[in-house]
Scaffold this motif. Sequence first.
Motif, PDB file in Angstrom:
ATOM      1  N   GLU A   8     -60.754-130.978 -10.578  1.00 40.96           N
ATOM      2  CA  GLU A   8     -62.172-131.164 -10.269  1.00 40.96           C
ATOM      3  C   GLU A   8     -62.379-132.485  -9.526  1.00 40.96           C
ATOM      4  O   GLU A   8     -63.137-132.555  -8.551  1.00 40.96           O
ATOM      5  CB  GLU A   8     -63.016-131.090 -11.552  1.00 40.96           C
ATOM      6  N   GLU A   9     -61.650-133.499  -9.967  1.00 41.36           N
ATOM      7  CA  GLU A   9     -61.733-134.790  -9.257  1.00 41.36           C
ATOM      8  C   GLU A   9     -61.171-134.669  -7.841  1.00 41.36           C
ATOM      9  O   GLU A   9     -61.721-135.219  -6.886  1.00 41.36           O
ATOM     10  CB  GLU A   9     -60.959-135.864 -10.029  1.00 41.36           C
ATOM     11  N   ALA A  10     -60.064-133.954  -7.729  1.00 39.59           N
ATOM     12  CA  ALA A  10     -59.444-133.783  -6.397  1.00 39.59           C
ATOM     13  C   ALA A  10     -60.366-133.016  -5.463  1.00 39.59           C
ATOM     14  O   ALA A  10     -60.444-133.315  -4.263  1.00 39.59           O
ATOM     15  CB  ALA A  10     -58.105-133.054  -6.531  1.00 39.59           C
ATOM     16  N   ALA A  11     -61.083-132.038  -6.024  1.00 36.98           N
ATOM     17  CA  ALA A  11     -62.007-131.250  -5.199  1.00 36.98           C
ATOM     18  C   ALA A  11     -63.136-132.137  -4.686  1.00 36.98           C
ATOM     19  O   ALA A  11     -63.508-132.082  -3.500  1.00 36.98           O
ATOM     20  CB  ALA A  11     -62.569-130.087  -6.016  1.00 36.98           C
ATOM     21  N   ALA A  12     -63.673-132.984  -5.582  1.00 40.44           N
ATOM     22  CA  ALA A  12     -64.767-133.884  -5.184  1.00 40.44           C
ATOM     23  C   ALA A  12     -64.276-134.874  -4.134  1.00 40.44           C
ATOM     24  O   ALA A  12     -64.945-135.124  -3.127  1.00 40.44           O
ATOM     25  CB  ALA A  12     -65.289-134.625  -6.413  1.00 40.44           C
ATOM     26  N   ARG A  13     -63.078-135.400  -4.354  1.00 42.91           N
ATOM     27  CA  ARG A  13     -62.493-136.370  -3.421  1.00 42.91           C
ATOM     28  C   ARG A  13     -62.324-135.739  -2.039  1.00 42.91           C
ATOM     29  O   ARG A  13     -62.581-136.356  -1.017  1.00 42.91           O
ATOM     30  CB  ARG A  13     -61.146-136.822  -3.987  1.00 42.91           C
ATOM     31  N   SER A  14     -61.876-134.492  -2.023  1.00 42.39           N
ATOM     32  CA  SER A  14     -61.605-133.865  -0.723  1.00 42.39           C
ATOM     33  C   SER A  14     -62.904-133.562   0.019  1.00 42.39           C
ATOM     34  O   SER A  14     -62.917-133.462   1.239  1.00 42.39           O
ATOM     35  CB  SER A  14     -60.764-132.601  -0.896  1.00 42.39           C
ATOM     36  N   ARG A  15     -64.018-133.404  -0.736  1.00 45.15           N
ATOM     37  CA  ARG A  15     -65.320-133.184  -0.080  1.00 45.15           C
ATOM     38  C   ARG A  15     -65.861-134.487   0.481  1.00 45.15           C
ATOM     39  O   ARG A  15     -66.367-134.536   1.599  1.00 45.15           O
ATOM     40  CB  ARG A  15     -66.336-132.611  -1.078  1.00 45.15           C
ATOM     41  N   GLU A  16     -65.743-135.561  -0.316  1.00 41.89           N
ATOM     42  CA  GLU A  16     -66.393-136.810   0.058  1.00 41.89           C
ATOM     43  C   GLU A  16     -65.543-137.648   1.001  1.00 41.89           C
ATOM     44  O   GLU A  16     -66.046-138.265   1.924  1.00 41.89           O
ATOM     45  CB  GLU A  16     -66.702-137.637  -1.205  1.00 41.89           C
ATOM     46  N   ASN A  17     -64.277-137.687   0.732  1.00 38.82           N
ATOM     47  CA  ASN A  17     -63.400-138.585   1.471  1.00 38.82           C
ATOM     48  C   ASN A  17     -62.113-137.834   1.766  1.00 38.82           C
ATOM     49  O   ASN A  17     -61.116-138.015   1.092  1.00 38.82           O
ATOM     50  CB  ASN A  17     -63.132-139.843   0.618  1.00 38.82           C
ATOM     51  N   PRO A  18     -62.167-136.959   2.760  1.00 35.26           N
ATOM     52  CA  PRO A  18     -61.018-136.083   2.975  1.00 35.26           C
ATOM     53  C   PRO A  18     -59.728-136.874   3.168  1.00 35.26           C
ATOM     54  O   PRO A  18     -59.737-137.872   3.911  1.00 35.26           O
ATOM     55  CB  PRO A  18     -61.389-135.301   4.231  1.00 35.26           C
ATOM     56  N   PRO A  19     -58.685-136.491   2.499  1.00 33.08           N
ATOM     57  CA  PRO A  19     -57.399-137.156   2.680  1.00 33.08           C
ATOM     58  C   PRO A  19     -56.776-136.654   3.977  1.00 33.08           C
ATOM     59  O   PRO A  19     -57.469-136.155   4.847  1.00 33.08           O
ATOM     60  CB  PRO A  19     -56.607-136.668   1.470  1.00 33.08           C
ATOM     61  N   ARG A  20     -55.505-136.811   4.085  1.00 33.03           N
ATOM     62  CA  ARG A  20     -54.835-136.222   5.240  1.00 33.03           C
ATOM     63  C   ARG A  20     -55.006-134.704   5.214  1.00 33.03           C
ATOM     64  O   ARG A  20     -55.141-134.110   4.145  1.00 33.03           O
ATOM     65  CB  ARG A  20     -53.369-136.611   5.225  1.00 33.03           C
ATOM     66  N   VAL A  21     -55.014-134.130   6.370  1.00 35.47           N
ATOM     67  CA  VAL A  21     -55.285-132.701   6.533  1.00 35.47           C
ATOM     68  C   VAL A  21     -54.053-132.029   7.139  1.00 35.47           C
ATOM     69  O   VAL A  21     -53.409-132.594   8.033  1.00 35.47           O
ATOM     70  CB  VAL A  21     -56.505-132.505   7.464  1.00 35.47           C
ATOM     71  N   LEU A  22     -53.739-130.849   6.634  1.00 29.63           N
ATOM     72  CA  LEU A  22     -52.608-130.100   7.179  1.00 29.63           C
ATOM     73  C   LEU A  22     -53.034-129.433   8.492  1.00 29.63           C
ATOM     74  O   LEU A  22     -53.997-128.670   8.527  1.00 29.63           O
ATOM     75  CB  LEU A  22     -52.149-129.035   6.185  1.00 29.63           C
ATOM     76  N   LEU A  65     -43.958-118.589  20.538  1.00 30.87           N
ATOM     77  CA  LEU A  65     -44.713-119.409  21.478  1.00 30.87           C
ATOM     78  C   LEU A  65     -43.831-119.979  22.590  1.00 30.87           C
ATOM     79  O   LEU A  65     -44.337-120.409  23.620  1.00 30.87           O
ATOM     80  CB  LEU A  65     -45.402-120.570  20.752  1.00 30.87           C
ATOM     81  N   GLY A  66     -42.533-120.003  22.338  1.00 34.55           N
ATOM     82  CA  GLY A  66     -41.628-120.574  23.326  1.00 34.55           C
ATOM     83  C   GLY A  66     -41.682-122.084  23.410  1.00 34.55           C
ATOM     84  O   GLY A  66     -41.242-122.689  24.385  1.00 34.55           O
ATOM     85  N   LYS A  67     -42.255-122.708  22.383  1.00 40.72           N
ATOM     86  CA  LYS A  67     -42.369-124.170  22.352  1.00 40.72           C
ATOM     87  C   LYS A  67     -42.095-124.650  20.935  1.00 40.72           C
ATOM     88  O   LYS A  67     -42.334-123.911  19.983  1.00 40.72           O
ATOM     89  CB  LYS A  67     -43.796-124.605  22.707  1.00 40.72           C
ATOM     90  N   PRO A  68     -41.678-125.901  20.783  1.00 38.69           N
ATOM     91  CA  PRO A  68     -41.570-126.438  19.426  1.00 38.69           C
ATOM     92  C   PRO A  68     -42.947-126.527  18.765  1.00 38.69           C
ATOM     93  O   PRO A  68     -43.939-126.843  19.434  1.00 38.69           O
ATOM     94  CB  PRO A  68     -40.995-127.839  19.633  1.00 38.69           C
ATOM     95  N   ILE A  69     -42.976-126.230  17.478  1.00 40.95           N
ATOM     96  CA  ILE A  69     -44.213-126.337  16.708  1.00 40.95           C
ATOM     97  C   ILE A  69     -43.917-127.081  15.404  1.00 40.95           C
ATOM     98  O   ILE A  69     -42.763-127.191  14.997  1.00 40.95           O
ATOM     99  CB  ILE A  69     -44.833-124.958  16.369  1.00 40.95           C
ATOM    100  N   ALA A  70     -44.984-127.549  14.761  1.00 38.81           N
ATOM    101  CA  ALA A  70     -44.805-128.239  13.489  1.00 38.81           C
ATOM    102  C   ALA A  70     -46.064-128.101  12.661  1.00 38.81           C
ATOM    103  O   ALA A  70     -47.158-127.912  13.195  1.00 38.81           O
ATOM    104  CB  ALA A  70     -44.515-129.723  13.715  1.00 38.81           C
ATOM    105  N   MET A  71     -45.881-128.183  11.351  1.00 40.72           N
ATOM    106  CA  MET A  71     -47.008-128.449  10.472  1.00 40.72           C
ATOM    107  C   MET A  71     -46.889-129.912  10.069  1.00 40.72           C
ATOM    108  O   MET A  71     -45.788-130.436   9.891  1.00 40.72           O
ATOM    109  CB  MET A  71     -46.986-127.533   9.247  1.00 40.72           C
ATOM    110  N   ALA A  72     -48.045-130.570   9.942  1.00 39.50           N
ATOM    111  CA  ALA A  72     -48.034-131.990   9.621  1.00 39.50           C
ATOM    112  C   ALA A  72     -49.304-132.345   8.859  1.00 39.50           C
ATOM    113  O   ALA A  72     -50.348-131.725   9.070  1.00 39.50           O
ATOM    114  CB  ALA A  72     -47.968-132.820  10.895  1.00 39.50           C
ATOM    115  N   TYR A  73     -49.181-133.310   7.968  1.00 36.23           N
ATOM    116  CA  TYR A  73     -50.374-133.904   7.367  1.00 36.23           C
ATOM    117  C   TYR A  73     -50.780-135.089   8.225  1.00 36.23           C
ATOM    118  O   TYR A  73     -49.974-135.997   8.456  1.00 36.23           O
ATOM    119  CB  TYR A  73     -50.075-134.367   5.933  1.00 36.23           C
ATOM    120  N   VAL A  74     -52.025-135.062   8.736  1.00 38.90           N
ATOM    121  CA  VAL A  74     -52.500-136.179   9.558  1.00 38.90           C
ATOM    122  C   VAL A  74     -53.836-136.681   9.015  1.00 38.90           C
ATOM    123  O   VAL A  74     -54.570-135.938   8.347  1.00 38.90           O
ATOM    124  CB  VAL A  74     -52.658-135.782  11.046  1.00 38.90           C
TER     125      VAL A  74
END
Lengths: 125, 372
Positions: free
Chosen positions: B278-292, B328-337
């Motif tokens: 519940e705290e993590a949910a509130a935190r992600s609404r108010e002050n989003p951390p890094r995003v995938l 896609l014929g190109k390098p791809i990645a998932m990243a937290y930014v």
Amino acid sequence: MSNPQQLRYSKEHEWLSGAEDGVSTVGITEHAANALGDVVFVQLPEVGDTVAAGETCGELESTKSVSDLYSPVAGEVTEVNEDVVNDPSLVNSAPFEGGWLFKVRVAEEPGDLLSADEYTAFSAG
Amino acid sequence: MSSTPIRHTALDALHRSLGATMTDFAGWDMPLRYGSERDEHNAVRTRAGLFDLSHMGEITVSGPEASALLNHALVGNLASVGVGRARYTMICQEDGGILDDLIVYRLGDTEFMVVANASNAQVVLDALVERSAGFDAVVRDDRDAYALIAVQGPESPGILASLTDAGLDGLKYYAGLPGTVAGVPALIARTGYTGEDGFELFVKPEHAVELWQALTKAGEGVGLVPCGLSCRDTLRLEAGMPLYGHELSTSLTPFDAGLGRVVKFEKEGDFVGRGALEEAAARSRENPPRVLVGLVAEGRRVPRAGYAVVAGGEVIGEVTSGAPSPTLGKPIAMAYVDAAHAAPGTAGVGVDIRGSHEPYEVVALPFYKRQK
């Protein structure tokens, strides 16, 4: 897999052709290409670069990993294979032919290059 | 170094006879690829591929309070899952950290099968056993009771239909039913990890070779090929699916991973991790951390897990998975930014590839979505 008899081999899995007018061709072996998996990017030395035996002169990138490319001999790069830069899969499909990497005017060869039979035994072990 | 002996699936000899390159994966000797991983990848996207996934960890939870136990132990609302359906969910620690992501199949009113990642199967089993205290339910280790074979790709419904009388047309995505495939009793599930239509077949290990061979024969005319874990990874990456140990870990909550939707606060009763989540949910609404986010290369150098994502000379994130994308014929990645750089199209984002800042485009996930 068979390693061509007329080539010589390094323990870093490069092959070296005999010299024509002092210029030899360098590639990586089928064993190395198989171990890498599908090669998707190659970074080769540039024409005019001086390479040293056993030292890094480029990169080979596959789906899963990136590996350094070493030069089996010392010398000056005289040509790079633009076909393989444009189509890195040649390293997998024709490692001893169309997938060659660069040509080098040989200044000095280390004494520990292997014959085809020696390399076959080495890479099997 | 672990002294645990490496484990082999019931299909081990078959893989070797097919010339597979094997690899150690979570203590199992598994096929990495049979030939070219790119060809295997493309076969799944356009035709069909056959996978041995017997390393996955099956845990059966049964008894009058099986659904109550799972609602307490997991973050999802498993009591609301209909018989014959499956649900993607997670098991979290008290502090909200993700222990594993799971698929849970409801096999009956009082029976569920939990499928954990191979690397986490023991952790999940231990947690479920511990969390079962006080519930009228039994947690059973069924890791050795099943082999798991997946057939994935657009041709997979046709291939399977030729081997079973089960009603595949009525079998929706994320559903499973018991049936017979090629004469072998199987739990037939329409699930997978490739972004394609496909099926996962849970069978007794002694039936695995027979089933594999029947599927191979049935798929001969439509281009089915055996596939290893290497293409499974590029397929799931293109489909934007997280992998434990890469996008998911005990140091992240589901909200940090952009998967807060799997947490069902509205379900009845308490569940492990509720307060922290519940705290993590509130935190992600108010002050989003890094995003995938997704990253697509402009060049050809491949980002790898752990490489820094950079913008304006600053580190703004980290790559969690990267590979050349055959589709896609190109390098791809998932990243937290950092959230400030997470919007698709954000300019000036790059990946530090061994000292060189290569330009990358920020895109929404997934990279690939099949046409239905």
